[in-house]
Design a protein around this motif. Structure first.
Motif, mmCIF file in Angstrom:
data_model
loop_
_atom_site.group_PDB
_atom_site.id
_atom_site.type_symbol
_atom_site.label_atom_id
_atom_site.label_comp_id
_atom_site.label_asym_id
_atom_site.label_seq_id
_atom_site.Cartn_x
_atom_site.Cartn_y
_atom_site.Cartn_z
ATOM 1 N N LEU A 245 -21.164 48.464 62.485
ATOM 2 C CA LEU A 245 -20.436 47.936 61.337
ATOM 3 C C LEU A 245 -19.926 49.096 60.485
ATOM 4 O O LEU A 245 -20.637 50.080 60.285
ATOM 5 N N ASN A 246 -18.702 48.956 60.002
ATOM 6 C CA ASN A 246 -18.106 49.957 59.119
ATOM 7 C C ASN A 246 -17.592 49.216 57.891
ATOM 8 O O ASN A 246 -16.461 48.741 57.880
ATOM 9 N N ILE A 247 -18.448 49.095 56.889
ATOM 10 C CA ILE A 247 -18.114 48.336 55.687
ATOM 11 C C ILE A 247 -17.659 49.313 54.606
ATOM 12 O O ILE A 247 -18.457 50.061 54.039
ATOM 13 N N HIS A 248 -16.367 49.312 54.329
ATOM 14 C CA HIS A 248 -15.802 50.230 53.349
ATOM 15 C C HIS A 248 -16.262 49.860 51.934
ATOM 16 O O HIS A 248 -16.558 48.695 51.642
ATOM 17 N N THR B 91 -14.084 46.878 57.995
ATOM 18 C CA THR B 91 -13.275 46.284 56.942
ATOM 19 C C THR B 91 -11.798 46.592 57.203
ATOM 20 O O THR B 91 -11.440 47.730 57.499
ATOM 21 N N TRP B 92 -10.948 45.575 57.077
ATOM 22 C CA TRP B 92 -9.513 45.808 57.219
ATOM 23 C C TRP B 92 -9.011 46.651 56.055
ATOM 24 O O TRP B 92 -9.397 46.455 54.907
ATOM 25 N N ARG B 93 -8.162 47.620 56.363
ATOM 26 C CA ARG B 93 -7.460 48.388 55.342
ATOM 27 C C ARG B 93 -5.987 48.474 55.712
ATOM 28 O O ARG B 93 -5.645 48.438 56.901
ATOM 29 N N THR B 94 -5.159 48.647 54.708
ATOM 30 C CA THR B 94 -3.715 48.610 54.901
ATOM 31 C C THR B 94 -3.248 49.564 55.996
ATOM 32 O O THR B 94 -2.362 49.230 56.785
ATOM 33 N N ASP B 95 -3.837 50.753 56.061
ATOM 34 C CA ASP B 95 -3.392 51.765 57.028
ATOM 35 C C ASP B 95 -4.096 51.676 58.377
ATOM 36 O O ASP B 95 -3.770 52.444 59.283
ATOM 37 N N LEU B 96 -5.074 50.775 58.520
ATOM 38 C CA LEU B 96 -5.926 50.788 59.709
ATOM 39 C C LEU B 96 -5.134 50.767 61.004
ATOM 40 O O LEU B 96 -5.342 51.596 61.902
ATOM 41 N N TYR B 97 -4.183 49.824 61.101
ATOM 42 C CA TYR B 97 -3.464 49.684 62.359
ATOM 43 C C TYR B 97 -2.237 50.580 62.447
ATOM 44 O O TYR B 97 -1.421 50.454 63.364
ATOM 45 N N GLN B 98 -2.126 51.512 61.503
ATOM 46 C CA GLN B 98 -1.221 52.646 61.685
ATOM 47 C C GLN B 98 -1.931 53.755 62.460
ATOM 48 O O GLN B 98 -1.299 54.628 63.050
ATOM 49 N N GLY C 149 -6.169 46.196 69.493
ATOM 50 C CA GLY C 149 -7.009 46.116 70.683
ATOM 51 C C GLY C 149 -7.965 47.281 70.837
ATOM 52 O O GLY C 149 -8.644 47.413 71.864
ATOM 53 N N GLU C 150 -8.047 48.150 69.806
ATOM 54 C CA GLU C 150 -8.946 49.301 69.847
ATOM 55 C C GLU C 150 -10.107 49.147 68.872
ATOM 56 O O GLU C 150 -11.231 49.566 69.166
ATOM 57 N N ILE C 151 -9.832 48.586 67.716
ATOM 58 C CA ILE C 151 -10.859 48.395 66.687
ATOM 59 C C ILE C 151 -10.731 46.983 66.127
ATOM 60 O O ILE C 151 -9.629 46.540 65.807
ATOM 61 N N ALA C 152 -11.852 46.284 66.003
ATOM 62 C CA ALA C 152 -11.861 44.949 65.402
ATOM 63 C C ALA C 152 -12.056 45.077 63.901
ATOM 64 O O ALA C 152 -12.807 45.937 63.428
ATOM 65 N N SER C 153 -11.382 44.202 63.142
ATOM 66 C CA SER C 153 -11.491 44.266 61.686
ATOM 67 C C SER C 153 -11.751 42.883 61.114
ATOM 68 O O SER C 153 -11.577 41.866 61.790
ATOM 69 N N PHE C 154 -12.146 42.859 59.847
ATOM 70 C CA PHE C 154 -12.383 41.596 59.148
ATOM 71 C C PHE C 154 -11.917 41.723 57.702
ATOM 72 O O PHE C 154 -11.881 42.815 57.138
ATOM 73 N N HIS C 155 -11.549 40.590 57.108
ATOM 74 C CA HIS C 155 -11.130 40.546 55.709
ATOM 75 C C HIS C 155 -12.199 39.958 54.805
ATOM 76 O O HIS C 155 -12.308 40.324 53.635
ATOM 77 N N THR C 156 -12.960 39.002 55.309
ATOM 78 C CA THR C 156 -13.921 38.264 54.489
ATOM 79 C C THR C 156 -15.298 38.277 55.132
ATOM 80 O O THR C 156 -15.442 38.588 56.332
ATOM 81 N N LEU C 157 -16.295 37.901 54.357
ATOM 82 C CA LEU C 157 -17.661 37.827 54.872
ATOM 83 C C LEU C 157 -17.769 36.797 55.989
ATOM 84 O O LEU C 157 -18.426 37.037 57.011
ATOM 85 N N ASN C 158 -17.125 35.650 55.836
ATOM 86 C CA ASN C 158 -17.173 34.629 56.881
ATOM 87 C C ASN C 158 -16.536 35.121 58.173
ATOM 88 O O ASN C 158 -17.040 34.851 59.268
ATOM 89 N N GLU C 159 -15.437 35.858 58.048
ATOM 90 C CA GLU C 159 -14.800 36.415 59.243
ATOM 91 C C GLU C 159 -15.704 37.443 59.902
ATOM 92 O O GLU C 159 -15.778 37.530 61.132
#
Length: 312
Positions: free
Chosen positions: A198-201, A236-243, A248-258
Motif C-alpha cells: 500500500l502507498n497511502i499519500h 493513492t491516485w494523484r493528478t500526475d500518477l498516470y503521466q 496497467g502498471e500501478i493500481a490506484s484508488f480515490h476513496t477508502l471504499n475503493e
C-alpha cells in the motif's frame, strides 16, 4: 550521488565535487568552491546551510540552486528557505506556481529511485505478507488503517513505521505492527515479500506548514521505490500518477471504499499483480532513476542562464 557519479563516468566534460553539510567543516565550503570553480552549485540539504553561505557563492558570480523534496507539505517554511537562491527545484509539479509567485525561477523535477539499492530479491518468511505498508502514521493513514482493521486482521499484514500507537485499533493491530522506523535495506525486503504494497499519500497540510492547502500532484518517492522492487502496489491516485506510469502498471484508488474493493480484488489475482508489477519495474528502470533525473537537470542547466558553460 550515485546518479552524479554515473554521469561523470559517461561524460568527459562533466565533473562534480561534493560537500556534506552535516559532516564537513563549514569553514571549508567557500574555499572548496573557489578551488573547484563550478559552473553551478546545487544544494540538497538547504535547512542546514545558513543563508550567508548562499550569498557568498552568488558574490562569486556562481549560480546556486536548491532542490526541495517535501512540497507542498513545507511550503510555508520553504518560502523563506529559497529566498537567496537563483533557482528552485521542486519535486511537486503543483508547487511550481507557488515559487513563481515569489519571483523565483523554478523547475519541476520529480523524485526517483536508485535501482542499485531498490531491486527485486527473494526474502524469507519474516518479510512475507499479503498486505504491507511502510511509513509514518500521518492522520490520513491512521484513519484508513482503523477503518481497514477487519481486512488487515483477516490477512497477513505488516505495518512498519513510527507513531502507530495513535491508532484507535492499535491493541487489535499491534501484532501486525513494527512500530519503529527501519533502514532502506530492510524496507526493500518487506516490499519484496508483499503481495500488495500500500502507498497511502499524505494529505496536503498535515504538518500545518501549507497554509494555502496547495494539493500535491506528483507521486511520492515510494511510488518509484516499490516499482523498482518489482512489487505490486496499490496507491493513492494523484493528478500526475498516470503521466509517470500506465494504468496497467500501478493500481490506484480515490476513496477508502475503493481501496477496500481493490485489496480484495488484487489479493485473489496473482497473475495480474505480477504482470502489472513487471511492467512498472521496466518503466521505472527506464524512466525514473536518479541518473535520468540528473541528466534531465543537466540538460536544463546547459540550456539556460543558470549554467554558464564557458564562464570566464
Amino acid at each position: 550521488m550515485a546518479g552524479l557519479e554515473s554521469i561523470e563516468k559517461k561524460r568527459a566534460n562533466f565533473h562534480f565535487d561534493k560537500f556534506m553539510i552535516r559532516q564537513d567543516k563549514r569553514k571549508e565550503l567557500i574555499p572548496k568552491i573557489k578551488a573547484f570553480r563550478p559552473d553551478f552549485v546545487l544544494v540538497f540539504r538547504g535547512p542546514f546551510l545558513p543563508a550567508h553561505y548562499v550569498k557568498s557563492v552568488r558574490k562569486m558570480k556562481i549560480p546556486i540552486g536548491i532542490w526541495v523534496v517535501d512540497d507542498p507539505y513545507r511550503l510555508k517554511t520553504h518560502k523563506e528557505l529559497v529566498q537567496p537562491y537563483n533557482l528552485v527545484i521542486t519535486q511537486d509539479s503543483n508547487s511550481v506556481p507557488f515559487y513563481q509567485g515569489l519571483g523565483k525561477t523554478v523547475i519541476h523535477l520529480p523524485l526517483a529511485v536508485n535501482p542499485e539499492k531498490y531491486r527485486p530479491m527473494k526474502v524469507g518468511e519474516k518479510y512475507q505478507s499479503d498486505i504491507c505498508f511502510v511509513g509514518s502514521a500521518f492522520p490520513i493513514r491512521l484513519r484508513y488503517f482503523d477503518q481497514l482493521t477487519p481486512i488487515l486482521l483477516k490477512n497477513k499484514t505488516k505495518i512498519i513505521g513510527q507513531w502507530w500507537e495513535k491508532l484507535s485499533n492499535y491493541s487489535k493491530l499491534k501484532k501486525c505492527i513494527l512500530n519503529t522506523p527501519i533502514p532502506p535495506d530492510e524496507v526493500i525486503k518487506y516490499y519484496n515479500g508483499a503481495k500488495i504494497v500500500l502507498n497511502i499519500h499524505r494529505t496536503n497540510n498535515d504538518r500545518k506548514d501549507n497554509p494555502k492547502n496547495i494539493a500535491a500532484h506528483t507521486p511520492n518517492n515510494r511510488t518509484y521505490e516499490i516499482a523498482a522492487c518489482k512489487s505490486f502496489q496499490l496507491t493513492t491516485w494523484r493528478t500526475d500518477l498516470y503521466q509517470h506510469f500506465a494504468e496497467g502498471e500501478i493500481a490506484s484508488f480515490h476513496t477508502l471504499n475503493e481501496l477496500k474493493e481493490k485489496i480484495y480484488y488484487y489479493l485473489s489475482r496473482q497473475e495480474e499483480r505480477e504482470d502489472m508489477a513487471a511492467k512498472a519495474y521496466q518503466n521505472v528502470r527506464r524512466m525514473h532513476t536518479y541518473q535520468k533525473r540528473i541528466h534531465d537537470l543537466l540538460e536544463y542547466l546547459e540550456g539556460h542562464v543558470h549554467y554558464k558553460k564557458n564562464r570566464g
